[in-house]
Design a protein around this motif. Sequence first.
Motif, PDB file in Angstrom:
ATOM      1  N   CYS A 293       0.746  -1.201   0.049  1.00  0.00           N
ATOM      2  CA  CYS A 293      -0.031  -0.122   0.025  1.00  0.00           C
ATOM      3  C   CYS A 293       0.944   1.291  -0.107  1.00  0.00           C
ATOM      4  O   CYS A 293       1.578   1.472   1.024  1.00  0.00           O
ATOM      5  CB  CYS A 293      -0.912   0.081   1.202  1.00  0.00           C
ATOM      6  SG  CYS A 293      -1.946  -1.607   1.397  1.00  0.00           S
ATOM      7  N   ASP A 294       1.078   1.969  -1.286  1.00  0.00           N
ATOM      8  CA  ASP A 294       1.579   3.214  -1.222  1.00  0.00           C
ATOM      9  C   ASP A 294       0.958   4.341  -0.909  1.00  0.00           C
ATOM     10  O   ASP A 294      -0.247   4.315  -1.179  1.00  0.00           O
ATOM     11  CB  ASP A 294       2.120   3.293  -2.698  1.00  0.00           C
ATOM     12  CG  ASP A 294       3.336   2.336  -3.106  1.00  0.00           C
ATOM     13  OD1 ASP A 294       4.065   2.134  -2.230  1.00  0.00           O
ATOM     14  OD2 ASP A 294       3.577   2.088  -4.422  1.00  0.00           O
ATOM     15  N   PRO A 295       1.500   5.511  -0.165  1.00  0.00           N
ATOM     16  CA  PRO A 295       0.731   6.667   0.227  1.00  0.00           C
ATOM     17  C   PRO A 295       0.098   7.430  -0.764  1.00  0.00           C
ATOM     18  O   PRO A 295      -0.417   8.666  -0.628  1.00  0.00           O
ATOM     19  CB  PRO A 295       1.807   7.387   1.115  1.00  0.00           C
ATOM     20  CG  PRO A 295       2.969   6.912   0.507  1.00  0.00           C
ATOM     21  CD  PRO A 295       2.788   5.497  -0.029  1.00  0.00           C
TER      22      PRO A 295
ATOM     23  N   ALA B 214      -4.086   8.187  -1.423  1.00  0.00           N
ATOM     24  CA  ALA B 214      -4.196   8.828  -0.100  1.00  0.00           C
ATOM     25  C   ALA B 214      -5.798   7.960   0.641  1.00  0.00           C
ATOM     26  O   ALA B 214      -5.525   7.580   1.857  1.00  0.00           O
ATOM     27  CB  ALA B 214      -4.664  10.313   0.078  1.00  0.00           C
ATOM     28  N   ASP B 215      -6.818   7.857  -0.074  1.00  0.00           N
ATOM     29  CA  ASP B 215      -7.899   7.334   0.627  1.00  0.00           C
ATOM     30  C   ASP B 215      -7.677   5.824   0.802  1.00  0.00           C
ATOM     31  O   ASP B 215      -7.982   5.283   1.906  1.00  0.00           O
ATOM     32  CB  ASP B 215      -9.099   7.571  -0.465  1.00  0.00           C
ATOM     33  CG  ASP B 215      -9.512   8.881  -0.542  1.00  0.00           C
ATOM     34  OD1 ASP B 215      -9.340   9.547   0.331  1.00  0.00           O
ATOM     35  OD2 ASP B 215     -10.374   9.115  -1.564  1.00  0.00           O
TER      36      ASP B 215
ATOM     37  N   GLU C  78      -3.835   2.129   7.018  1.00  0.00           N
ATOM     38  CA  GLU C  78      -3.388   2.565   8.301  1.00  0.00           C
ATOM     39  C   GLU C  78      -4.090   1.898   9.314  1.00  0.00           C
ATOM     40  O   GLU C  78      -3.855   1.853  10.481  1.00  0.00           O
ATOM     41  CB  GLU C  78      -3.145   4.048   8.461  1.00  0.00           C
ATOM     42  CG  GLU C  78      -1.943   4.621   7.467  1.00  0.00           C
ATOM     43  CD  GLU C  78      -1.986   6.120   7.739  1.00  0.00           C
ATOM     44  OE1 GLU C  78      -0.901   6.596   7.962  1.00  0.00           O
ATOM     45  OE2 GLU C  78      -3.052   6.733   7.660  1.00  0.00           O
ATOM     46  N   SER C  79      -5.464   2.004   9.213  1.00  0.00           N
ATOM     47  CA  SER C  79      -6.425   1.496  10.361  1.00  0.00           C
ATOM     48  C   SER C  79      -6.504   0.129  10.557  1.00  0.00           C
ATOM     49  O   SER C  79      -7.027  -0.640  11.391  1.00  0.00           O
ATOM     50  CB  SER C  79      -7.792   2.062   9.880  1.00  0.00           C
ATOM     51  OG  SER C  79      -8.367   1.264   8.966  1.00  0.00           O
TER      52      SER C  79
ATOM     53  N   HIS D 179      -4.622  -1.080  -5.319  1.00  0.00           N
ATOM     54  CA  HIS D 179      -5.451   0.149  -5.633  1.00  0.00           C
ATOM     55  C   HIS D 179      -6.506   0.552  -4.983  1.00  0.00           C
ATOM     56  O   HIS D 179      -6.884   1.864  -4.451  1.00  0.00           O
ATOM     57  CB  HIS D 179      -5.891  -0.128  -7.206  1.00  0.00           C
ATOM     58  CG  HIS D 179      -5.081  -0.246  -8.090  1.00  0.00           C
ATOM     59  ND1 HIS D 179      -5.051  -0.957  -9.169  1.00  0.00           N
ATOM     60  CD2 HIS D 179      -3.595  -0.194  -8.055  1.00  0.00           C
ATOM     61  CE1 HIS D 179      -3.833  -1.148 -10.123  1.00  0.00           C
ATOM     62  NE2 HIS D 179      -2.721  -0.684  -9.301  1.00  0.00           N
ATOM     63  N   GLN D 180      -7.090  -0.567  -4.384  1.00  0.00           N
ATOM     64  CA  GLN D 180      -8.535  -0.291  -3.596  1.00  0.00           C
ATOM     65  C   GLN D 180      -8.355  -1.447  -2.246  1.00  0.00           C
ATOM     66  O   GLN D 180      -7.963  -2.504  -2.506  1.00  0.00           O
ATOM     67  CB  GLN D 180      -9.929  -0.659  -4.160  1.00  0.00           C
ATOM     68  CG  GLN D 180     -10.044   0.509  -5.470  1.00  0.00           C
ATOM     69  CD  GLN D 180     -11.316   0.174  -6.160  1.00  0.00           C
ATOM     70  OE1 GLN D 180     -11.575  -0.969  -6.446  1.00  0.00           O
ATOM     71  NE2 GLN D 180     -12.057   1.101  -6.441  1.00  0.00           N
ATOM     72  N   ILE D 181      -8.912  -0.910  -1.327  1.00  0.00           N
ATOM     73  CA  ILE D 181      -8.803  -1.777   0.000  1.00  0.00           C
ATOM     74  C   ILE D 181     -10.179  -1.542   0.792  1.00  0.00           C
ATOM     75  O   ILE D 181     -10.733  -0.261   0.934  1.00  0.00           O
ATOM     76  CB  ILE D 181      -7.765  -1.538   0.947  1.00  0.00           C
ATOM     77  CG1 ILE D 181      -7.828  -2.386   2.007  1.00  0.00           C
ATOM     78  CG2 ILE D 181      -7.704  -0.084   1.476  1.00  0.00           C
ATOM     79  CD1 ILE D 181      -6.616  -2.664   2.851  1.00  0.00           C
ATOM     80  N   GLU D 182     -11.083  -2.314   1.105  1.00  0.00           N
ATOM     81  CA  GLU D 182     -12.340  -2.331   1.875  1.00  0.00           C
ATOM     82  C   GLU D 182     -12.252  -3.272   2.938  1.00  0.00           C
ATOM     83  O   GLU D 182     -11.755  -4.484   2.849  1.00  0.00           O
ATOM     84  CB  GLU D 182     -13.513  -2.851   0.879  1.00  0.00           C
ATOM     85  CG  GLU D 182     -14.865  -2.761   1.521  1.00  0.00           C
ATOM     86  CD  GLU D 182     -15.783  -3.449   0.463  1.00  0.00           C
ATOM     87  OE1 GLU D 182     -17.102  -3.483   1.094  1.00  0.00           O
ATOM     88  OE2 GLU D 182     -15.626  -3.305  -0.705  1.00  0.00           O
TER      89      GLU D 182
END
Length: 598
Positions: free
Chosen positions: A49-51, A54-55, A61-62, A97-100
């Motif tokens: 996960c690259d910064p 941002a979203d 991070e959580s 690209h996306q994380i849920e």
Amino acid sequence: MRTHYCGQLNATHLDQTVSLCGWAHRRRDHGGVIFIDLRDREGLAQVVCDPDRADMFKIAESVRSEYVLRITGKVRRRPEGTTNANIGSGEIEILCHQIEVLNVAITPPFQLDDENLSENVRLTHRVIDLRRPQMQKNMQLRYKTARAFRRYLDDKGFIDIETPMLTKSTPEGARDYLVPSRVHAGDFFALPQSPQLFKQLLMVAGYDRYYQITKCFRDEDLRADRQPEFTQVDIETSFLTEEQIMELMEGMIQTVFKEVLDVTLPNPFPRMTYAEAMNRYGSDKPDLRVTLEITDVTGAVKNVAFKVFAGVANSENGRVAALRVPSGGAFSRGEIDDYTKFVSIYGAKGLAYIKVNDITQLNETGLQSPIVKNLNEEALKTIIQRTGAQNGDIIFFGADKTKIVNDALGALRTKIGHEKGYTNGKAWEPLWVVDFPMFEYDEESKRWNACHHPFTSPKDEHLEFLETDPGRCLAKAYDLALNGSEIGGGSVRIHKEAVQSQVFRALNIGAEEAQVKFGFLLDALQYGAPPHGGLAFGLDRIVAMMTGSESIRDVIAFPKTQRAQCLLTQAPSAVDEKQLRELHIRLRQPAAAEAVKD
């Protein structure tokens, strides 16, 4: 929700966009770049996960251990020097690209990669324990093994038929688990110890080839390889001889091991009579990987001054046997004492020994032992010759009732063999043990009991002994041993009512009692029962051996403890008074409460 399993990704998926679902096995923050090891039942995949997103990065991070995630990203090759050869996806990683977050998780009671967990902790939190990679592998292998059994039997024309879980109590074997009937006050069902009688009835009904992978229940003392409920591959077939059944089942085990482990077992399996197995190895399921053997010396010590040997040798059902251990003369006194304590578990009162220093001197000079002075030269010469002892060896002795000697020396043989390296180096050693005794005599109750079960057919030539000399009867029974464990056993069954009634009489089961307990079987045998036989394999035990597990609890999803408890659900547990009334049951007052009342 996903395109692939985590553990199935590899270099063939480079540059593909994939969606994965699983659990956060580990999260690592490396100076602004977050790595998440995502885990599912097939293994791990490393997610980066690259910064710059941002979203997505804020969500990453959580993330904490065991969060349930859905991740979409692009498969790319790991940087040079960071590959992991220990996992299938070790050459690649997924650029997220996306994380849920599909669900959050509280901190688990232990780390999934902790290898020093107590079994009680594992069983109490079994759901978490089952997430551990080793347990996932064990359960996958169990499924593959059951599937291999089914495929083979299906291909050989066997039909999968279910038999009842609520049946009649026949307390000739282990204790039954009883189920009270609400409708029939005071009556009970029993959970089946095996589908034995039902599968025989299916043969009478003409189904010819039956199998079932089924639960069985026995309320018996538990060990590492026992559970109150266990799973067996149950098989029965008609119109085959003892040899043909064994050949068919041998092919099945060979096929299962090849398909599941890619292991080629011997073809054919060796065979040994029960009498030979007990005489040479002290066990009806000997571990042939161990090269040590037991030698009978009963006849050689009948006239010696050592009363421990002579008394046993001249008694009924006594045995004096020797176990030679090459180079065992180097064993310390402490090791010998430990072995003496070990055989006491099996009822042995001691463990005599002789250290062979010089076989040319059959006296206290050449043979080091407290018992040598009480053994004459002829006895010592016979012992040395029969055991094949050489200088530097040690010979251990057992002298007691035959069963105690066999149990003690048989267990000692296996223990020393594996601890000291007296093995042939083979990974798998199957063995058919045949020609079992039909009956064994119970000194306490003064009656004959069936060695296997009372539906086993005697050898044709031994039918005449059923009522005159049951101890001489041999059975058409066969057990399959593997590496010292019985993995399957069975027999040709009695298919004639007259013979079955004879066997019941030999077991001191009268006609009236037989009709009450087994009348449905006796009646069915009169309606044209075909010759039939079969066996059952212990699925739990086979899978435990395949996975190298020390206990069958490691290959059962939700096992019981050695006290027959489920720590996860806290079963067994009390039930309320209303349920008991409906079942016409009243609990006895605990002894302590009765004492207070008095």
